[in-house]
Design a protein around this motif. Structure first.
Motif, PDB file in Angstrom:
ATOM      1  N   ARG A  99       0.839  -1.208   0.000  1.00 25.63           N
ATOM      2  CA  ARG A  99       0.000   0.000   0.000  1.00 25.63           C
ATOM      3  C   ARG A  99       0.875   1.259   0.000  1.00 25.63           C
ATOM      4  N   LEU A 100       1.886   1.267   0.897  1.00 25.30           N
ATOM      5  CA  LEU A 100       2.782   2.425   0.972  1.00 25.30           C
ATOM      6  C   LEU A 100       3.607   2.554  -0.303  1.00 25.30           C
ATOM      7  N   PHE A 101       4.017   1.431  -0.851  1.00 27.59           N
ATOM      8  CA  PHE A 101       4.785   1.437  -2.090  1.00 27.59           C
ATOM      9  C   PHE A 101       3.966   2.056  -3.223  1.00 27.59           C
ATOM     10  N   ARG A 102       2.665   1.758  -3.263  1.00 29.24           N
ATOM     11  CA  ARG A 102       1.780   2.325  -4.303  1.00 29.24           C
ATOM     12  C   ARG A 102       1.543   3.814  -4.070  1.00 29.24           C
ATOM     13  N   GLU A 103       1.395   4.208  -2.820  1.00 28.84           N
ATOM     14  CA  GLU A 103       1.106   5.604  -2.512  1.00 28.84           C
ATOM     15  C   GLU A 103       2.303   6.519  -2.734  1.00 28.84           C
ATOM     16  N   THR A 104       3.524   6.023  -2.441  1.00 30.90           N
ATOM     17  CA  THR A 104       4.703   6.886  -2.547  1.00 30.90           C
ATOM     18  C   THR A 104       5.360   6.839  -3.919  1.00 30.90           C
ATOM     19  N   LEU A 105       5.410   5.682  -4.541  1.00 29.70           N
ATOM     20  CA  LEU A 105       6.115   5.522  -5.806  1.00 29.70           C
ATOM     21  C   LEU A 105       5.229   5.093  -6.957  1.00 29.70           C
ATOM     22  N   GLY A 106       3.952   4.971  -6.709  1.00 25.98           N
ATOM     23  CA  GLY A 106       3.054   4.550  -7.775  1.00 25.98           C
ATOM     24  C   GLY A 106       3.316   3.137  -8.229  1.00 25.98           C
ATOM     25  N   ALA A 107       3.877   2.315  -7.353  1.00 26.95           N
ATOM     26  CA  ALA A 107       4.191   0.906  -7.646  1.00 26.95           C
ATOM     27  C   ALA A 107       5.159   0.784  -8.823  1.00 26.95           C
ATOM     28  N   ASP A 108       6.031   1.767  -8.964  1.00 25.65           N
ATOM     29  CA  ASP A 108       7.003   1.768 -10.065  1.00 25.65           C
ATOM     30  C   ASP A 108       8.353   1.263  -9.531  1.00 25.65           C
ATOM     31  N   LEU A 109       8.784   0.074  -9.987  1.00 21.65           N
ATOM     32  CA  LEU A 109      10.033  -0.505  -9.497  1.00 21.65           C
ATOM     33  C   LEU A 109      11.250   0.290  -9.965  1.00 21.65           C
ATOM     34  N   LEU A 110      11.198   0.825 -11.167  1.00 22.16           N
ATOM     35  CA  LEU A 110      12.330   1.609 -11.659  1.00 22.16           C
ATOM     36  C   LEU A 110      12.549   2.859 -10.812  1.00 22.16           C
ATOM     37  N   GLU A 155      15.666   5.222   4.745  1.00 18.41           N
ATOM     38  CA  GLU A 155      15.008   5.787   3.572  1.00 18.41           C
ATOM     39  C   GLU A 155      14.022   4.801   2.960  1.00 18.41           C
ATOM     40  N   ALA A 156      14.402   3.519   2.913  1.00 16.47           N
ATOM     41  CA  ALA A 156      13.553   2.529   2.251  1.00 16.47           C
ATOM     42  C   ALA A 156      12.257   2.279   3.016  1.00 16.47           C
ATOM     43  N   ASP A 157      12.287   2.370   4.345  1.00  9.51           N
ATOM     44  CA  ASP A 157      11.068   2.125   5.116  1.00  9.51           C
ATOM     45  C   ASP A 157       9.967   3.128   4.772  1.00  9.51           C
ATOM     46  N   THR A 158      10.342   4.346   4.450  1.00  9.52           N
ATOM     47  CA  THR A 158       9.337   5.356   4.095  1.00  9.52           C
ATOM     48  C   THR A 158       8.744   5.111   2.719  1.00  9.52           C
ATOM     49  N   LEU A 159       9.346   4.195   1.958  1.00  7.33           N
ATOM     50  CA  LEU A 159       8.845   3.859   0.623  1.00  7.33           C
ATOM     51  C   LEU A 159       8.144   2.515   0.595  1.00  7.33           C
ATOM     52  N   GLY A 160       8.030   1.851   1.750  1.00 11.33           N
ATOM     53  CA  GLY A 160       7.409   0.529   1.793  1.00 11.33           C
ATOM     54  C   GLY A 160       8.333  -0.571   1.314  1.00 11.33           C
ATOM     55  N   ILE A 161       9.644  -0.325   1.297  1.00 14.37           N
ATOM     56  CA  ILE A 161      10.620  -1.287   0.803  1.00 14.37           C
ATOM     57  C   ILE A 161      11.471  -1.771   1.968  1.00 14.37           C
TER      58      ILE A 161
END
Length: 316
Positions: A99-110, A155-161
């Protein structure tokens, strides 16, 4: 049943089939699923299985649940001495919060990889900048990688990673620094070789001196023993001469005179100027006075003559 009814039933069946096909989705072990309703996150599916959604209203976005390997190669960093060297690092990461990954990065792995790489560069510079180049090649290397991983996790925790681990594969000096390092190493090795060579020369000089001293001592000892033996031989010779002289002094004088004649007159071309009545010709005079038929002046038995008399210097 007329044709119109059949057509309606067929249309309803097709719509129902399409609706059923669009109402389910399958999540495998490698993915998580985000169910979006009109663009907003409705729910997150993390367990594998068969699930249903509202057709036409819900869409499903699959999020990779595996550990991803992101390579960051040829990163320039500086050590505490401001020497530049190149680092290759590997980041092991996975999507922890879809959910956080989608909200912060739009689920974009690149985009996620780029954000993590930027934070990794900062962590590398900060960690390596507090240490020397030798520390990166020693047992402190593991501590440095843990420090980089911990900085990256913030840094990664704030991105859901989730950052699983960070590994540094290569640490090399840059071309300029590498050339300087080679020259410094060459100078150090030459200095070490010169020191070893000097020690060898010192050992050689010491060994030569010890050898010369040993040879001198042995020669002196040999000369000493030779003088002792020569003295003992001379004493024995004089003893034998004395014993022979005591047995027959006249014959001993005659024998020594014969030896003197042989040594003095044996070589051809020898010229001697002496008085005829010289003591040197005493036995020649005795031979002339006796005449040719006279008997020898002395008749000495063979037993009285020494078997092997030692040569001696002619008496005057």
């Amino acid at each position: 049943m007329n044709s119109t009814t059949k057509t309606i039933i067929a249309a309803v069946a097709i719509v129902a089939a399409v609706a059923f096909y669009m109402s389910y989705f399958v999540v495998d072990q490698k993915h998580k699923a985000l169910v979006l309703r009109f663009g907003d996150i409705n729910r997150v599916v993390e367990e594998p299985g068969l699930y249903f959604k509202v057709p036409f209203a819900d869409t499903v976005t699959m999020i990779d649940n595996r550990i991803m390997i992101w390579e960051n190669n040829d990163r320039p960093v500086q050590d505490v001495a401001s020497q530049v060297y190149i680092v290759d690092a590997i980041t092991l990461a996975r999507i922890k919060d879809a959910r956080l990954f989608r909200e912060t990065l739009g689920a974009d792995l690149l985009q996620a990889e780029a954000r993590v790489a930027a934070r990794l560069d900062a962590a590398l510079r900060q960690t390596y900048g507090r240490r020397s180049f030798d520390a990166a090649l020693s047992s402190d290397r593991g501590t440095m990688m843990r420090e980089i991983r911990d900085q990256l996790r913030e840094e990664a925790d704030t991105l859901g990673i989730e950052i699983v681990d960070v590994r540094v594969r290569r640490t090399d000096l840059s071309e300029n620094v590498l050339e300087q390092t080679y020259r410094r190493m060459e100078s150090e090795r030459k200095a070490l070789a010169q020191d070893i060579r000097s020690q060898g020369e010192a050992s050689k000089t010491r060994m030569n001196a010890e050898t010369d001293r040993t040879v001198t001592e042995k020669l002196a000892q040999a000369k000493k023993e030779a003088q002792i033996l020569r003295g003992q031989g001379d004493a024995e010779r004089n003893k034998v001469y004395a014993q022979a002289f005591e047995q027959d002094p006249e014959f001993f004088g005659f024998y020594r005179s014969m030896q003197a004649y042989a040594k003095s007159l044996g070589n051809s071309g020898t010229t001697m100027v002496l008085s005829p009545d010289s003591e040197f010709f005493r036995y020649f005079g005795a031979q002339k006075a006796a005449g040719p038929a006279a008997p020898p002046p002395l008749a000495v038995a063979p037993a009285q003559v020494p078997a092997t008399p030692a040569p001696a210097t002619p008496s005057p």
